[in-house]
Write a protein that holds these residues in place. Sequence first.
Motif, short mmCIF file in Angstrom:
data_model
loop_
_atom_site.label_atom_id
_atom_site.label_comp_id
_atom_site.label_asym_id
_atom_site.label_seq_id
_atom_site.Cartn_x
_atom_site.Cartn_y
_atom_site.Cartn_z
N SER A 424 0.85 -1.19 0.00
CA SER A 424 0.00 0.00 0.00
C SER A 424 0.89 1.24 0.00
O SER A 424 2.10 1.15 0.20
N ASN A 425 0.27 2.38 -0.22
CA ASN A 425 1.00 3.64 -0.20
C ASN A 425 1.53 3.87 1.21
O ASN A 425 0.75 4.00 2.16
N PRO A 426 2.84 3.92 1.41
CA PRO A 426 3.39 4.03 2.76
C PRO A 426 3.39 5.46 3.32
O PRO A 426 3.86 5.68 4.43
N LEU A 427 2.90 6.43 2.57
CA LEU A 427 2.89 7.81 3.02
C LEU A 427 1.54 8.19 3.59
O LEU A 427 0.50 7.74 3.09
N PRO A 428 1.50 9.01 4.63
CA PRO A 428 0.22 9.42 5.22
C PRO A 428 -0.57 10.28 4.24
O PRO A 428 -0.05 11.25 3.68
N LEU A 429 -1.81 9.92 4.02
CA LEU A 429 -2.65 10.63 3.07
C LEU A 429 -3.15 11.94 3.65
O LEU A 429 -3.47 12.04 4.84
N GLY A 430 -3.22 12.95 2.80
CA GLY A 430 -3.77 14.23 3.22
C GLY A 430 -2.88 15.04 4.14
O GLY A 430 -3.33 16.00 4.77
N LYS A 431 -1.61 14.67 4.23
CA LYS A 431 -0.67 15.37 5.12
C LYS A 431 0.46 15.99 4.29
O LYS A 431 0.78 15.54 3.19
N TYR A 432 1.06 17.04 4.86
CA TYR A 432 2.27 17.59 4.27
C TYR A 432 3.45 16.77 4.74
O TYR A 432 3.54 16.38 5.91
N LEU A 433 4.36 16.51 3.83
CA LEU A 433 5.48 15.62 4.10
C LEU A 433 6.79 16.38 4.04
O LEU A 433 6.94 17.31 3.25
N VAL A 434 7.73 15.94 4.85
CA VAL A 434 9.07 16.51 4.82
C VAL A 434 10.02 15.47 4.23
O VAL A 434 10.25 14.42 4.82
N ARG A 435 10.52 15.80 3.05
CA ARG A 435 11.52 14.95 2.42
C ARG A 435 12.87 15.55 2.73
O ARG A 435 13.23 16.62 2.24
N VAL A 436 13.64 14.85 3.53
CA VAL A 436 14.91 15.37 4.02
C VAL A 436 15.96 15.38 2.92
O VAL A 436 16.75 16.33 2.81
N ALA A 437 15.98 14.33 2.12
CA ALA A 437 16.97 14.25 1.04
C ALA A 437 16.47 13.27 -0.02
O ALA A 437 15.67 12.37 0.28
N ALA A 438 16.95 13.44 -1.25
CA ALA A 438 16.59 12.53 -2.34
C ALA A 438 17.69 12.55 -3.38
O ALA A 438 18.29 13.59 -3.66
N ASP A 439 17.95 11.38 -3.94
CA ASP A 439 19.01 11.28 -4.94
C ASP A 439 18.81 10.01 -5.74
O ASP A 439 18.18 9.06 -5.27
N GLU A 440 19.38 9.97 -6.95
CA GLU A 440 19.33 8.77 -7.77
C GLU A 440 20.45 7.80 -7.41
O GLU A 440 20.43 6.64 -7.83
N GLY A 480 3.49 12.96 9.11
CA GLY A 480 2.96 13.97 8.22
C GLY A 480 2.50 15.17 9.04
O GLY A 480 2.30 15.07 10.26
N TYR A 481 2.31 16.31 8.39
CA TYR A 481 2.00 17.55 9.12
C TYR A 481 0.76 18.21 8.52
O TYR A 481 0.50 18.12 7.33
N GLU A 482 0.01 18.87 9.39
CA GLU A 482 -1.27 19.44 9.00
C GLU A 482 -1.12 20.65 8.08
O GLU A 482 -1.99 20.93 7.27
N ASN A 483 -0.03 21.41 8.25
CA ASN A 483 0.16 22.60 7.45
C ASN A 483 1.64 22.81 7.19
O ASN A 483 2.50 22.16 7.81
N THR A 484 1.95 23.73 6.30
CA THR A 484 3.35 23.97 5.94
C THR A 484 4.13 24.65 7.06
O THR A 484 5.35 24.48 7.16
N ASP A 485 3.45 25.42 7.90
CA ASP A 485 4.15 26.09 9.00
C ASP A 485 4.73 25.08 9.98
O ASP A 485 5.88 25.21 10.42
N ARG A 521 4.60 0.70 11.25
CA ARG A 521 5.05 2.06 11.51
C ARG A 521 3.99 3.06 11.12
O ARG A 521 3.00 2.73 10.47
N ARG A 522 4.21 4.29 11.46
CA ARG A 522 3.21 5.32 11.22
C ARG A 522 3.05 5.66 9.75
O ARG A 522 2.07 6.27 9.35
N PHE A 523 4.02 5.23 8.93
CA PHE A 523 3.90 5.47 7.49
C PHE A 523 2.83 4.60 6.87
O PHE A 523 2.35 4.85 5.79
N ARG A 524 2.45 3.54 7.55
CA ARG A 524 1.51 2.57 6.98
C ARG A 524 0.14 3.21 6.81
O ARG A 524 -0.42 3.79 7.72
N THR A 525 -0.43 3.11 5.60
CA THR A 525 -1.77 3.64 5.35
C THR A 525 -2.80 2.67 5.90
O THR A 525 -2.81 1.50 5.56
N LYS A 526 -3.67 3.16 6.72
CA LYS A 526 -4.69 2.30 7.34
C LYS A 526 -5.86 2.13 6.40
O LYS A 526 -6.17 2.98 5.64
#
Length: 526
Positions: A424-440, A480-485, A521-526
């Motif tokens: 399943s999608n491991p990211l919380p739905l409807g939340k703002y996410l913080v991606r710390v780093a990404a690379d190929e 995940g976070y409710e808003n960008t602030d 973990r909390r990433f798991r979509t219920k």
Amino acid sequence: MDYFRILNLNKEPFSNSPEPGFFFQSMKHLGCLQKMELSVRLRRGLNVVIGDVGTGKTTLCRQLILKFSGSENDGNEIETHLLMDPGFTNPIEFLTAIAISFGIPASQSFESQWQFKENIKKYLLQKGIDEDKTVVLIIDEGQKLPDFCIEILREFLNYETNEFKLLQIVIFAQREFEQTLKNHNNFADRVNLFYYLKPLNFRETLGMVRYRIAKAGNTGKSPSLFTYPGLCALYFATKGYPRKIVTLCHQVILALIIQNRSKAGWFVVRSCVKRVSVIHKKGFGWIMAATITALSVVLISSAFFLVETADIKPAKTIQDMEAYRKKIPASKPVEPGLTQKDALQETAAQIPGETPVQEKIMPDLIGKFTIRDGETAWGILKDFYGDFDNELFKKVVLANPHIKNLNKITTGEVLNLPAISAESNPLPLGKYLVRVAADENIQKIYELYNEYKQLLPSLEFLPYWNRTEGMVFAIFLKDGYENTDSARSIIDKLPQPLALNASILGKSDDETLFFADKKDRRFRTK
């Protein structure tokens, strides 16, 4: 409910009836149809089409009949007769059914098999020689034919002139009929055409779905109801069997209406699989590992979950994604605090015109990982795939034939990581996410994760793929976070090397394929 009107369709695109207008001419089906037609026109006698349940045999049967009745000349020269369920209990029943189909008048003199056969023989001689017509007997569900029917059909094939057979027989059957042919060599020897009808491949599945939607859509307004990942999920679930495709697509369209969506992606299709009893969901999560190589030549479209707000602080994500989308180098860094709107406008100002999207191709491996001192295969698999079982471990073993024992992997060995999708999608739905780093670069991002994971237990290593970015190795914050602030305040508390590269994303969608299953973990979509 006229759901097709809601989705800008004129009629039902995925009816479970064999509607001739919705016949999709795949290479397999069209080739079979053409060979049968040629064999019948040349009056070659016996033709057999074998296929699993749901491969389209009945549809081909109807198409063959329509082929010979579509023109006035064929209608006058070729007559077709269809037996749909040949589960007869005795020879008289079978001969009676054929006689009725041929229109031979019933008579009290029909008291024996011999009399039936003689009348049928006279009928075939009259039609074939006197009237120069081709008589075709088409039998659907041929696997139900008992042995005495096979023997009678063999006798009918002996009715012939010096040039051609008087009766053309076309049998559509499931695999069990192969054993029937083996048990009756004198019948099998008379087979002129033997065609094994296989399921559709991915391209044909995609073509069938699009063709049906186009046929049912308003003129010039055929909607695109599936994303490419959605079509990929559809193919994995149905394995290319047309009947299963139609059944699942019907459920998907109903889900689109209920959920007020305009397109079905990977997870929407997978959720519908559970409601379709004819499609087995066992092992569905691992089908990708076995089939993804064959699909690697297909462009599987997907778009990652860019935030829709206008006040993202770090805009590295915008810079990277736009560079991929526009196919230009991301040369100018985006200042911290620059909004998404401003960043997009600045990027667009550097480009005089749009260029086509450069789509990425789905890999069969997540990547190749070089083992360093102190690392174990189990630890690597845990970080890359999350919780895993013996089945996943077997997939990894198959992907690494060069490694004799994964439990004793040594420094410097290269570990192939197969592309096995998360359940399943491991990211919380409807939340703002913080991606710390990404690379190929798989080694680079994993080293960064290992450097900080003890200091920051909230970090989560998460590989994913989409057609815009391709294969990406990323580090997220678990929550995940409710808003960008609130998301921005968390970024400000990160160590400086991480804070500088962190970005905020929002509203995870159904467009990206993930390769980690964080079950507990909390990433798991219920």
